[in-house]
Motif scaffolding. Structure first.
Motif, PDB file in Angstrom:
ATOM      1  N   THR A 141     120.147  -5.753 -13.219  1.00  0.00           N
ATOM      2  CA  THR A 141     119.397  -5.605 -14.558  1.00  0.00           C
ATOM      3  C   THR A 141     119.802  -4.846 -15.633  1.00  0.00           C
ATOM      4  O   THR A 141     120.657  -3.981 -15.153  1.00  0.00           O
ATOM      5  CB  THR A 141     117.928  -5.445 -14.447  1.00  0.00           C
ATOM      6  OG1 THR A 141     118.029  -3.907 -13.933  1.00  0.00           O
ATOM      7  CG2 THR A 141     117.273  -6.021 -13.365  1.00  0.00           C
ATOM      8  N   GLU A 142     119.692  -4.823 -16.858  1.00  0.00           N
ATOM      9  CA  GLU A 142     119.951  -3.825 -17.863  1.00  0.00           C
ATOM     10  C   GLU A 142     119.936  -2.570 -17.724  1.00  0.00           C
ATOM     11  O   GLU A 142     120.313  -1.587 -17.927  1.00  0.00           O
ATOM     12  CB  GLU A 142     119.649  -4.402 -19.209  1.00  0.00           C
ATOM     13  CG  GLU A 142     119.929  -5.695 -19.697  1.00  0.00           C
ATOM     14  CD  GLU A 142     119.528  -6.167 -21.095  1.00  0.00           C
ATOM     15  OE1 GLU A 142     119.425  -5.118 -21.852  1.00  0.00           O
ATOM     16  OE2 GLU A 142     119.546  -7.383 -21.223  1.00  0.00           O
ATOM     17  N   ALA A 156     123.651  -7.715 -22.100  1.00  0.00           N
ATOM     18  CA  ALA A 156     122.896  -8.755 -21.437  1.00  0.00           C
ATOM     19  C   ALA A 156     123.834  -9.447 -20.570  1.00  0.00           C
ATOM     20  O   ALA A 156     123.597  -9.653 -19.391  1.00  0.00           O
ATOM     21  CB  ALA A 156     121.873  -9.339 -22.101  1.00  0.00           C
ATOM     22  N   ALA A 166     125.363  -7.407 -17.747  1.00  0.00           N
ATOM     23  CA  ALA A 166     124.516  -7.138 -16.655  1.00  0.00           C
ATOM     24  C   ALA A 166     124.397  -8.391 -15.723  1.00  0.00           C
ATOM     25  O   ALA A 166     124.220  -8.389 -14.569  1.00  0.00           O
ATOM     26  CB  ALA A 166     123.068  -6.888 -17.097  1.00  0.00           C
ATOM     27  N   ARG A 167     124.468  -9.461 -16.533  1.00  0.00           N
ATOM     28  CA  ARG A 167     124.406 -10.803 -15.573  1.00  0.00           C
ATOM     29  C   ARG A 167     125.455 -11.239 -14.816  1.00  0.00           C
ATOM     30  O   ARG A 167     125.421 -11.397 -13.657  1.00  0.00           O
ATOM     31  CB  ARG A 167     124.156 -12.015 -16.469  1.00  0.00           C
ATOM     32  CG  ARG A 167     122.576 -12.156 -17.058  1.00  0.00           C
ATOM     33  CD  ARG A 167     122.477 -13.674 -17.622  1.00  0.00           C
ATOM     34  NE  ARG A 167     123.567 -13.844 -18.832  1.00  0.00           N
ATOM     35  CZ  ARG A 167     123.194 -13.301 -20.080  1.00  0.00           C
ATOM     36  NH1 ARG A 167     121.896 -12.866 -20.501  1.00  0.00           N
ATOM     37  NH2 ARG A 167     124.100 -13.692 -21.143  1.00  0.00           N
ATOM     38  N   THR A 189     119.114  -1.171 -14.624  1.00  0.00           N
ATOM     39  CA  THR A 189     120.026  -0.525 -13.711  1.00  0.00           C
ATOM     40  C   THR A 189     121.383  -0.324 -14.285  1.00  0.00           C
ATOM     41  O   THR A 189     122.313   0.810 -13.762  1.00  0.00           O
ATOM     42  CB  THR A 189     120.320  -1.724 -12.640  1.00  0.00           C
ATOM     43  OG1 THR A 189     119.023  -2.086 -11.970  1.00  0.00           O
ATOM     44  CG2 THR A 189     120.982  -1.264 -11.314  1.00  0.00           C
ATOM     45  N   TYR A 190     121.751  -1.176 -15.029  1.00  0.00           N
ATOM     46  CA  TYR A 190     123.314  -0.700 -15.728  1.00  0.00           C
ATOM     47  C   TYR A 190     123.361   0.283 -16.479  1.00  0.00           C
ATOM     48  O   TYR A 190     124.032   1.283 -16.297  1.00  0.00           O
ATOM     49  CB  TYR A 190     123.818  -2.095 -16.505  1.00  0.00           C
ATOM     50  CG  TYR A 190     124.791  -1.527 -17.476  1.00  0.00           C
ATOM     51  CD1 TYR A 190     126.153  -1.578 -17.198  1.00  0.00           C
ATOM     52  CD2 TYR A 190     124.735  -1.229 -19.032  1.00  0.00           C
ATOM     53  CE1 TYR A 190     127.026  -1.332 -17.736  1.00  0.00           C
ATOM     54  CE2 TYR A 190     125.644  -1.128 -19.738  1.00  0.00           C
ATOM     55  CZ  TYR A 190     126.728  -0.962 -19.130  1.00  0.00           C
ATOM     56  OH  TYR A 190     128.048  -0.737 -19.973  1.00  0.00           O
ATOM     57  N   ARG A 216     117.043  -6.104  -1.034  1.00  0.00           N
ATOM     58  CA  ARG A 216     117.707  -5.950  -2.285  1.00  0.00           C
ATOM     59  C   ARG A 216     119.134  -5.119  -1.743  1.00  0.00           C
ATOM     60  O   ARG A 216     119.256  -4.442  -0.767  1.00  0.00           O
ATOM     61  CB  ARG A 216     117.042  -4.948  -3.028  1.00  0.00           C
ATOM     62  CG  ARG A 216     117.535  -4.566  -4.468  1.00  0.00           C
ATOM     63  CD  ARG A 216     116.554  -3.840  -5.369  1.00  0.00           C
ATOM     64  NE  ARG A 216     116.304  -2.402  -4.760  1.00  0.00           N
ATOM     65  CZ  ARG A 216     115.379  -1.505  -5.083  1.00  0.00           C
ATOM     66  NH1 ARG A 216     114.886  -1.570  -6.062  1.00  0.00           N
ATOM     67  NH2 ARG A 216     115.266  -0.414  -4.428  1.00  0.00           N
TER      68      ARG A 216
END
Length: 380
Positions: free
Chosen positions: A40-41, A31, A34-35, A43-44, A5
């Protein structure tokens, strides 16, 4: 095999949050943002809560502050550990290298600190700590002398190292007194010092109950010092019935002769008491005081180490210490005499005593009608 990661630096997070704000302003949802950022959402949102509103320079400064905080925490932990180690060594002075080596071993074993830190705290170099002692090796050059000293100490158990040194020189040993002293101590041959038994005064009378003035006088001494550190000695004489402070002697040193002269002056002014109660101080068990008392005044010595047996004067001592000595700084002996004399006058004439019905001692003594058995009753 799963890919590692990726960890983002604070500067990278700030830049990606800036890109996300632009995309959200263009109408993209979270969404999609984040992509696009590759996270991920969750983490955002975590990034936004942690770094939202910060610039890249602020994030870098925050990271530096976190590193500095961690370094300060480590330094504080090391300082607390050193403080605990120094407290462990505070029981006595580390004068000899042998004691310092023992201290290093103790610190390493108890606190699990490094050898470098332990030797620094004990004041010993690492090379000196690691170097084996001559006495711990098979090639000890002083082995023969050590054996001779042990034999000499066994034959002369009450002789010290000085006599051993002269005897060794007489028998041909080429050694100085310092080496003999060191080996004598290392071998544990020090002669135990016989403590001198404290003298105890011979009482000539049992102290009766202080049922009237001039029945029992209590005598004791107090010590203080002036601003130059020179001693100040205070003689205290208290009438146990009236609680009056009779004595006013303040000197650098008070001998038995000086105390005798002072008591003689008080006896002329007030009459001699039946008994003087005191401890076993050198001035009080002196021949001068015994000669002065003679057959007319009894002397009652309390047991050594039992100050509560002289409770009246001990109570007075606590009062003068708390109310006078502890709150005054004396710049000379004359200054001490004036201040202490004024306090004693206030104690006798103005300070109300709880055991006298809250009367000053002088007022109680003036109104007292209690008489001694060897005196005629007072006329009312």
């Amino acid at each position: 095999m799963t890919a590692k990661r990726k960890r983002h630096s604070p500067e990278q997070i700030i830049r990606k949050l800036g890109e996300a704000e632009k995309m959200l302003a263009q109408g993209h949802d979270v969404a999609a943002v984040a992509r696009e950022l590759g996270v991920t959402e969750g983490t955002y949102y975590r990034w936004k809560n942690q770094y939202g509103g910060l610039k890249a320079e602020d994030a870098k400064r925050l990271k530096e502050l976190e590193k500095q905080n961690d370094r300060l925490k480590r330094l504080l932990a090391e300082a607390e550990l050193e403080k605990a180690a120094l407290k462990e060594l505070a029981g006595g002075k580390l004068l000899s290298p042998a004691r310092r080596r023992e201290a290093v071993r103790h610190l390493i074993g108890k606190f699990q600190i490094s050898e470098r830190a332990a030797t620094r705290l004990a004041g010993l170099s690492r090379s000196a700590y690691r170097r084996p002692l001559n006495s711990e090796t098979n090639a000890d050059p002083d082995a023969a002398l050590r054996q001779w000293l042990r034999t000499y100490a066994a034959e002369n158990p009450r002789h010290g190292y000085r006599r051993a040194f002269h005897e060794a020189r007489a028998q041909g040993w080429a050694v100085n007194h310092k080496k003999v002293q060191r080996l004598w101590r290392e071998e544990g041959l020090r002669v135990p010092v016989r403590r001198r038994r404290k003298r105890r005064g011979s009482s000539t009378a049992d102290a009766p109950a202080a049922t009237a003035p001039n029945v029992v006088w209590a005598v004791d001494f107090q010590f203080d010092a002036d601003e130059q550190g020179r001693p100040i000695k205070i003689a205290t004489v208290v009438d146990e019935h009236t609680r009056e402070c009779l004595g006013g002697l303040v000197e650098r040193s008070i001998t038995g002769e000086a105390l005798k002269d002072h008591l003689d002056t008080l006896a002329v002014e007030r009459g001699a008491p039946q008994v003087i109660r005191c401890d076993n101080g050198p001035e009080l068990i002196s021949q001068a005081l015994a000669d002065w008392a003679g057959q007319k005044v009894g002397l009652h010595y309390i047991p050594p180490g039992a100050p509560w047996r002289n409770g009246y004067v001990e109570s007075f001592n606590s009062r003068i210490r708390d109310e006078c000595l502890n709150i005054n700084s004396f710049y000379s002996l004359l200054h001490a005499r004036v201040v202490i004399s004024d306090w004693k006058y206030d104690y006798n004439h103005h300070r109300r005593h709880s055991s006298l019905g809250y009367q000053p001692p002088a007022a109680y003594a003036a109104a007292c009608r209690h008489t001694r058995e060897d005196q005629p009753p007072q006329l009312t």
